[in-house]
Design a protein around this motif. Structure first.
Motif, PDB file in Angstrom:
ATOM      1  N   THR A   1     -11.737   9.870  -0.986  1.00  0.00           N
ATOM      2  CA  THR A   1     -11.092   8.915  -0.081  1.00  0.00           C
ATOM      3  C   THR A   1     -12.023   7.788   0.355  1.00  0.00           C
ATOM      4  O   THR A   1     -11.707   7.067   1.301  1.00  0.00           O
ATOM      5  CB  THR A   1     -10.552   9.636   1.169  1.00  0.00           C
ATOM      6  N   PHE A   2     -13.188   7.643  -0.294  1.00  0.00           N
ATOM      7  CA  PHE A   2     -14.131   6.573   0.030  1.00  0.00           C
ATOM      8  C   PHE A   2     -14.497   6.633   1.515  1.00  0.00           C
ATOM      9  O   PHE A   2     -14.462   5.625   2.224  1.00  0.00           O
ATOM     10  CB  PHE A   2     -13.537   5.204  -0.322  1.00  0.00           C
TER      11      PHE A   2
ATOM     12  N   ILE B   1       0.855  -1.177   0.000  1.00  0.00           N
ATOM     13  CA  ILE B   1       0.000   0.000   0.000  1.00  0.00           C
ATOM     14  C   ILE B   1       0.897   1.235   0.000  1.00  0.00           C
ATOM     15  O   ILE B   1       1.589   1.512   0.979  1.00  0.00           O
ATOM     16  CB  ILE B   1      -0.944   0.005   1.218  1.00  0.00           C
ATOM     17  N   ILE B   2       0.896   1.943  -1.130  1.00  0.00           N
ATOM     18  CA  ILE B   2       1.694   3.163  -1.256  1.00  0.00           C
ATOM     19  C   ILE B   2       0.847   4.328  -0.760  1.00  0.00           C
ATOM     20  O   ILE B   2      -0.309   4.479  -1.172  1.00  0.00           O
ATOM     21  CB  ILE B   2       2.121   3.384  -2.718  1.00  0.00           C
TER      22      ILE B   2
ATOM     23  N   LEU C   1      -3.775   5.252  -3.903  1.00  0.00           N
ATOM     24  CA  LEU C   1      -4.858   6.218  -4.054  1.00  0.00           C
ATOM     25  C   LEU C   1      -4.273   7.583  -4.381  1.00  0.00           C
ATOM     26  O   LEU C   1      -3.288   8.001  -3.773  1.00  0.00           O
ATOM     27  CB  LEU C   1      -5.669   6.296  -2.758  1.00  0.00           C
ATOM     28  N   CYS C   2      -4.885   8.280  -5.331  1.00  0.00           N
ATOM     29  CA  CYS C   2      -4.494   9.638  -5.703  1.00  0.00           C
ATOM     30  C   CYS C   2      -3.056   9.661  -6.218  1.00  0.00           C
ATOM     31  O   CYS C   2      -2.703   8.904  -7.116  1.00  0.00           O
ATOM     32  CB  CYS C   2      -4.713  10.583  -4.524  1.00  0.00           C
ATOM     33  N   ASP C   3      -2.177  10.500  -5.651  1.00  0.00           N
ATOM     34  CA  ASP C   3      -0.829  10.573  -6.216  1.00  0.00           C
ATOM     35  C   ASP C   3       0.005   9.338  -5.880  1.00  0.00           C
ATOM     36  O   ASP C   3       1.056   9.119  -6.484  1.00  0.00           O
ATOM     37  CB  ASP C   3      -0.111  11.859  -5.806  1.00  0.00           C
ATOM     38  N   ALA C   4      -0.475   8.487  -4.964  1.00  0.00           N
ATOM     39  CA  ALA C   4       0.197   7.207  -4.750  1.00  0.00           C
ATOM     40  C   ALA C   4      -0.056   6.272  -5.932  1.00  0.00           C
ATOM     41  O   ALA C   4       0.819   5.470  -6.295  1.00  0.00           O
ATOM     42  CB  ALA C   4      -0.289   6.562  -3.457  1.00  0.00           C
ATOM     43  N   ALA C   5      -1.247   6.356  -6.544  1.00  0.00           N
ATOM     44  CA  ALA C   5      -1.512   5.604  -7.770  1.00  0.00           C
ATOM     45  C   ALA C   5      -0.600   6.094  -8.889  1.00  0.00           C
ATOM     46  O   ALA C   5      -0.055   5.305  -9.672  1.00  0.00           O
ATOM     47  CB  ALA C   5      -2.976   5.744  -8.170  1.00  0.00           C
TER      48      ALA C   5
ATOM     49  N   GLN D   1       0.622  12.619   3.914  1.00  0.00           N
ATOM     50  CA  GLN D   1      -0.011  11.902   5.014  1.00  0.00           C
ATOM     51  C   GLN D   1       0.839  10.675   5.336  1.00  0.00           C
ATOM     52  O   GLN D   1       1.790  10.373   4.622  1.00  0.00           O
ATOM     53  CB  GLN D   1      -1.444  11.504   4.685  1.00  0.00           C
ATOM     54  N   TYR D   2       0.482   9.992   6.406  1.00  0.00           N
ATOM     55  CA  TYR D   2       1.298   8.847   6.794  1.00  0.00           C
ATOM     56  C   TYR D   2       0.496   7.564   6.631  1.00  0.00           C
ATOM     57  O   TYR D   2      -0.592   7.557   6.055  1.00  0.00           O
ATOM     58  CB  TYR D   2       1.858   9.028   8.193  1.00  0.00           C
ATOM     59  N   ARG D   3       1.050   6.470   7.126  1.00  0.00           N
ATOM     60  CA  ARG D   3       0.600   5.132   6.755  1.00  0.00           C
ATOM     61  C   ARG D   3      -0.812   4.775   7.205  1.00  0.00           C
ATOM     62  O   ARG D   3      -1.374   3.792   6.722  1.00  0.00           O
ATOM     63  CB  ARG D   3       1.582   4.096   7.320  1.00  0.00           C
ATOM     64  N   ALA D   4      -1.414   5.529   8.135  1.00  0.00           N
ATOM     65  CA  ALA D   4      -2.788   5.228   8.553  1.00  0.00           C
ATOM     66  C   ALA D   4      -3.797   5.687   7.509  1.00  0.00           C
ATOM     67  O   ALA D   4      -4.811   5.028   7.271  1.00  0.00           O
ATOM     68  CB  ALA D   4      -3.086   5.882   9.896  1.00  0.00           C
ATOM     69  N   GLY D   5      -3.528   6.842   6.878  1.00  0.00           N
ATOM     70  CA  GLY D   5      -4.426   7.365   5.862  1.00  0.00           C
ATOM     71  C   GLY D   5      -5.598   8.132   6.439  1.00  0.00           C
ATOM     72  O   GLY D   5      -5.862   8.105   7.651  1.00  0.00           O
ATOM     73  N   SER D   6      -6.316   8.843   5.575  1.00  0.00           N
ATOM     74  CA  SER D   6      -7.514   9.575   5.994  1.00  0.00           C
ATOM     75  C   SER D   6      -8.527   8.600   6.575  1.00  0.00           C
ATOM     76  O   SER D   6      -8.769   7.528   6.015  1.00  0.00           O
ATOM     77  CB  SER D   6      -8.134  10.296   4.790  1.00  0.00           C
ATOM     78  N   HIS D   7      -9.115   8.998   7.723  1.00  0.00           N
ATOM     79  CA  HIS D   7     -10.062   8.159   8.469  1.00  0.00           C
ATOM     80  C   HIS D   7      -9.590   6.701   8.539  1.00  0.00           C
ATOM     81  O   HIS D   7     -10.374   5.773   8.390  1.00  0.00           O
ATOM     82  CB  HIS D   7     -11.487   8.265   7.900  1.00  0.00           C
TER      83      HIS D   7
END
Length: 284
Positions: free
Chosen positions: A257-258, A33-34, A109-113, A39-45
């Motif tokens: 961010t689903f 998971i990139i 997700l987003c710029d990680a994709a 942000q860091y490894r937990a992600g939004s919500h």
């Protein structure tokens, strides 16, 4: 499932990751998971945490990590354009830590994709079994203007209230100038594109990848709409979304961010099914 800290190095800098995995032997394809910035490894919500745990509970090892300068990983500030080495180091670490894994699927997700596709374009890493792309980032001034014209201004121009306000002077000069500027930029979108722009490099990464790919687009998200517009108009993307190796899913109610639990659960189910039916099936 269980979780553990996985620490590893990237060009002399320590990186921190969390590995979620099933209690038993995991599937032969792991998931990296990139994380998109900043942000860091937990992600939004906590979406990346929940995603990794969902995959682990269903038999897949999943590593989420902080690339250099994010979260608990030190280093100079960087963005998605400069994380190839971080992704490679994370793949190295995951495969070394769990030798039963044969290959890795990239999820972003987003710029990680975007970073995942740029990694494929620059490395051609044969250890990548598949790539899952959620609302990829392709933003430029022209693409944003084109999206605003198509999905905002065009709707406004069809509303009776807009024209009544205009006739009565209720639409200010600033708003009209904004429309004019966006129209001018939008008309230039897709023209005279730099062949080495990051958007074209993303397309090249996908085109050169023979493995399965997954594309999930949110219906309530300008980033997803910009991507769709780019893929439909830019020459570098011609035919890519119609390839038989690509599975396209659209979630009409989902935001970027689903964030709604129903949309998050839906994308988790889509990803899990894709891993089982496409990535494992094509794993040598």
């Amino acid at each position: 499932m269980k979780e553990s800290v996985l620490s590893f190095a990237c060009e002399g800098q320590p990186l921190v990751g969390i590995l979620a995995e099933p209690d038993g032997t995991p599937a032969e394809v792991g998931v990296l998971i990139i994380v998109g910035g900043p942000q860091y490894r937990a992600g939004s919500h906590r979406q990346f945490t929940l995603m990794a745990r969902h995959l682990a509970a269903n038999g897949f090892a999943a590593l989420r990590f902080d690339y250099r300068s994010m979260g608990d990983s030190p280093g100079e500030t960087r963005d998605f354009l400069a994380v190839d080495a971080d992704i490679k180091s994370a793949i190295d670490a995951l495969l070394a830590a769990r030798p039963t894994l044969k290959r890795v699927a990239l999820w972003g997700l987003c710029d990680a994709a975007s970073a995942a596709l740029l990694y494929l374009e620059s490395t051609g890493d044969t250890r990548v079994a598949g790539v899952a792309l959620l609302n990829p980032w392709v933003r430029s001034a022209a693409s944003l203007a084109q999206t605003h014209v198509k999905h905002y201004y065009w709707q406004r121009l069809r509303q009776k209230e807009f024209w009544l306000k205009l006739l009565k002077g209720g639409v200010g000069a600033k708003a009209l100038r904004g429309l004019g500027s966006n129209l001018q930029l939008a008309c230039g979108a897709g023209k005279a594109s730099d062949s080495r722009s990051f958007q074209d490099r993303m397309a090249a990464g996908l085109r050169g990848f023979a493995g399965p790919s997954l594309l999930v687009l949110s219906g309530d998200d300008y980033t997803a709409r910009e991507f769709s517009g780019c893929a439909a108009s830019a020459p570098a993307w011609a035919g890519l979304l119609e390839r038989p190796t690509l599975a396209l899913h659209e979630l009409p109610t989902a935001d970027h961010t689903f964030s709604a639990s129903s949309d998050h659960d839906a994308q988790c189910r889509i990803c899990l099914e894709w891993l089982r039916t496409r990535c494992l099936a094509t794993n040598p």
